[in-house]
Scaffold this active site. Structure first.
Site, PDB file in Angstrom:
ATOM      1  N   TRP A  99     103.018  -5.243  13.340  1.00  0.00           N
ATOM      2  CA  TRP A  99     103.526  -6.561  12.923  1.00  0.00           C
ATOM      3  C   TRP A  99     102.397  -7.577  12.913  1.00  0.00           C
ATOM      4  CZ3 TRP A  99     107.552  -5.788  10.345  1.00  0.00           C
ATOM      5  CH2 TRP A  99     108.546  -4.901  10.768  1.00  0.00           C
ATOM      6  N   ASP A 166     104.560 -14.875  17.367  1.00  0.00           N
ATOM      7  CA  ASP A 166     105.709 -14.113  16.883  1.00  0.00           C
ATOM      8  C   ASP A 166     106.407 -13.585  18.132  1.00  0.00           C
ATOM      9  OD1 ASP A 166     107.473 -12.184  15.988  1.00  0.00           O
ATOM     10  OD2 ASP A 166     105.994 -11.031  14.848  1.00  0.00           O
ATOM     11  N   LYS A 190     116.623  -8.757  17.226  1.00  0.00           N
ATOM     12  CA  LYS A 190     116.222  -7.937  18.367  1.00  0.00           C
ATOM     13  C   LYS A 190     116.938  -8.385  19.636  1.00  0.00           C
ATOM     14  CE  LYS A 190     113.229  -6.080  15.558  1.00  0.00           C
ATOM     15  NZ  LYS A 190     111.949  -6.647  15.208  1.00  0.00           N
TER      16      LYS A 190
HETATM   17  C1  LIG Z   1     111.041  -6.638  13.927  1.00  0.00           C
HETATM   18  C2  LIG Z   1     109.808  -7.430  14.028  1.00  0.00           C
HETATM   19  C3  LIG Z   1     109.281  -8.135  12.928  1.00  0.00           C
HETATM   20  C4  LIG Z   1     109.896  -8.067  11.555  1.00  0.00           C
HETATM   21  O1  LIG Z   1     111.018  -8.831  11.488  1.00  0.00           O
HETATM   22  P1  LIG Z   1     111.832  -9.030  10.140  1.00  0.00           P
HETATM   23  O2  LIG Z   1     112.859 -10.021  10.547  1.00  0.00           O
HETATM   24  O3  LIG Z   1     112.392  -7.687   9.765  1.00  0.00           O
HETATM   25  O4  LIG Z   1     110.906  -9.523   9.095  1.00  0.00           O
HETATM   26  C5  LIG Z   1     108.152  -8.904  13.126  1.00  0.00           C
HETATM   27  N1  LIG Z   1     107.564  -8.973  14.315  1.00  0.00           N
HETATM   28  C6  LIG Z   1     108.024  -8.307  15.395  1.00  0.00           C
HETATM   29  C7  LIG Z   1     107.328  -8.429  16.703  1.00  0.00           C
HETATM   30  C8  LIG Z   1     109.166  -7.517  15.283  1.00  0.00           C
HETATM   31  O5  LIG Z   1     109.641  -6.855  16.351  1.00  0.00           O
END
Ligand SMILES: *Cc1c(COP(=O)(O)O)cnc(C)c1O
Length: 356
Positions: A99, A166, A190
Site C-alpha cells: 500500500w 494511511d 477494515k
Molecule cells: C486496504 C488498504 C488500502 C486500500 O484501501 P481501499 O479502500 O481498497 O482503496 C490502503 N492502505 C491500507 C493500509 C490498507 O489496509
C-alpha cells in the site's frame, strides 16, 4: 458451529453494527422507508451524518483546527488526493508495504518523491528505523499498519515536517495524537464500516497552499465546506460507521480498545512463538501488528501448510490464508474480533500439532 471471521478486509464488524444496519435497511429511523431509498438530504440522514462526524471526533479526541470528512474512492484515491493537496515540490515516503508503494507511485505524478527507507528486500517483515527525513520535503508519508505483512507503527512519530498517515487498518485501535499529523486517511472497511466510505482527518491550516488547480471532488476543502455532503455520500456505509462508533464508545473508547487489542494479539503471538509448527513472519516484537498477525509453518513442516489450512477451515476459521506475497496464514483481529475467536484459532493450532 460459529464461523470466526479473520478476513483482512472487508472484515469483521460488531454484531451491534450488523444488526442495527440490517434493521435500518428495513425501516430507517421509524420513517417506514429503507435506509437504501431515502434522500441523503432528509433530516433523519443529516442527523446520522452529524452524529457520525461528531462521535468520530470525540472518540479520537480530534483537536480544534482539524476536520473529519467522509468521502468515496477508498484509501487508494487518497494516495492521489493527498499529494494533490499537499505536495508542492517534494515529499518523503516510508516504504513499508504494497500500500505504501502504491501511495509512492501516485505521488510521483505530483513532484519529487524521496523514499527515505524501505523493507521491501525482506518482504516488508520489519519497519525500517534510523532513516533521515529531508527537512525540505512538504510532508512525510507513513502507513501505520501494513495489513498484508503484519507490521505496525504504534507510536506517533516526531518529525520536523508535516506528517501524513494511511491508517486504513488500525484507525480506532489505539489513541492517536492527531496534533502530530496534517492528514490521516483510510478506507473504512477494515475497522469501522462496510466498504464504500473513506475517512480523512485534515488540519485545516495546512490546506489552500497549492498553486495548482485541484479538481473540485479532490479538494479536501470541498468536503469540509459541505460537511461531507457535497455530493451523495455512501449513506449505508456511514450509517454502519455510526453504529460501530457507538459500539466503540460503549466499550470504553480507543484506550480501552488498545488494551484489549494488545491482550488479544498476545494470545496468538504467544501460541505462535511457543509452537513447534509455526513461526511469525515479523521477528521484532516491536514491529508486530496487533491488527494483522502473519505466520507460516516452520521449514521442516512446510508441507503441512495445506493440511492445516483445511483443518482450520473445518474448525470454523474463515479468511486466514496469508496474502499471496507472504504465504502461510494471516489472522486479522480487528476491534470487533472477540478474544474467544482467537482462542478458538489457537485451540485449532494446538489440536493440529497434537495430531501430527
Ligand atoms: C486496504 C488498504 C488500502 C486500500 O484501501 P481501499 O479502500 O481498497 O482503496 C490502503 N492502505 C491500507 C493500509 C490498507 O489496509
Amino acid at each position: 458451529m460459529k464461523t470466526h471471521n479473520f478476513s483482512a478486509g472487508p472484515s469483521i464488524l460488531p454484531d451491534f453494527t450488523i444488526k442495527n444496519s440490517a434493521e435500518a435497511v428495513l425501516n430507517f429511523a421509524g420513517t417506514g422507508l429503507s435506509l437504501l431509498e431515502v434522500s441523503h438530504r432528509d433530516k433523519e440522514f443529516i442527523a446520522v451524518m452529524n452524529e457520525a462526524l461528531l462521535l468520530f471526533k470525540e472518540l479520537l479526541d480530534v483537536p480544534e483546527g482539524y476536520e473529519v470528512i467522509f468521502v468515496g474512492g477508498g484509501a487508494s484515491l487518497q494516495f492521489c488526493m493527498a499529494p494533490y493537496n499537499f505536495l508542492k515540490t517534494k515529499a518523503a515516503y516510508l516504504n513499508t508495504g504494497a500500500w505504501a508503494a502504491k501511495a509512492i507511485k501516485e505521488a510521483k505524478g505530483f513532484g519529487e518523491v524521496v523514499e527515505v527507507a524501505s523493507s521491501k528486500e525482506a518482504i516488508y517483515n520489519y519497519i525500517p528505523k534510523n532513516y533521515t527525513v529531508p527537512s525540505d520535503a512538504d510532508y512525510f508519508h507513513i502507513t501505520t499498519n501494513n495489513t498484508i505483512y503484519g507490521t505496525e507503527i504504534r507510536t506517533d512519530l516526531d518529525v520536523n515536517i508535516p506528517l501524513i498517515a494511511d491508517m486504513s487498518s488500525d484507525i480506532f485501535s489505539r489513541p492517536v495524537d492527531i496534533s502530530k499529523y496534517d492528514l490521516i486517511y483510510g478506507g473504512a472497511q477494515k475497522n469501522l464500516a462496510p466498504a464504500g466510505v473513506t475517512f480523512a482527518i485534515v488540519k485545516k491550516d495546512a490546506l489552500g497552499k497549492m498553486d495548482r488547480h485541484i479538481p473540485t471532488m479532490l479538494d479536501y476543502r470541498t468536503h469540509i465546506d459541505n460537511e461531507s455532503m457535497f455530493n451523495t455520500p455512501p449513506v449505508f456505509a456511514i450509517y454502519a460507521a455510526l453504529q460501530t462508533l457507538k459500539w466503540l464508545k460503549e466499550k470504553g473508547g480507543v484506550a480501552a480498545m488498545e488494551k484489549l487489542n494488545i491482550e488479544k494479539a498476545a494470545v496468538l503471538y504467544d501460541a505462535i512463538d511457543n509452537s513447534k509448527f509455526f513461526k511469525g513472519t515479523v521477528i521484532d516484537p516491536a514491529d508486530r501488528s496487533i491488527m494483522n498477525i502473519c505466520f507460516v509453518m516452520n521449514d521442516e513442516y512446510k508441507e503441512l501448510e495445506k493440511d492445516f489450512y483445511t483443518y482450520a477451515v473445518s474448525q470454523g476459521m474463515s479468511g486466514i490464508k496469508g496474502h499471496r506475497s507472504v504465504g502461510g496464514f494471516r489472522a486479522s483481529v480487528y476491534n470487533a474480533m472477540p478474544k474467544s475467536s482467537i482462542e478458538a484459532l489457537v485451540a485449532a493450532m494446538k489440536e493440529f500439532e497434537a495430531k501430527h
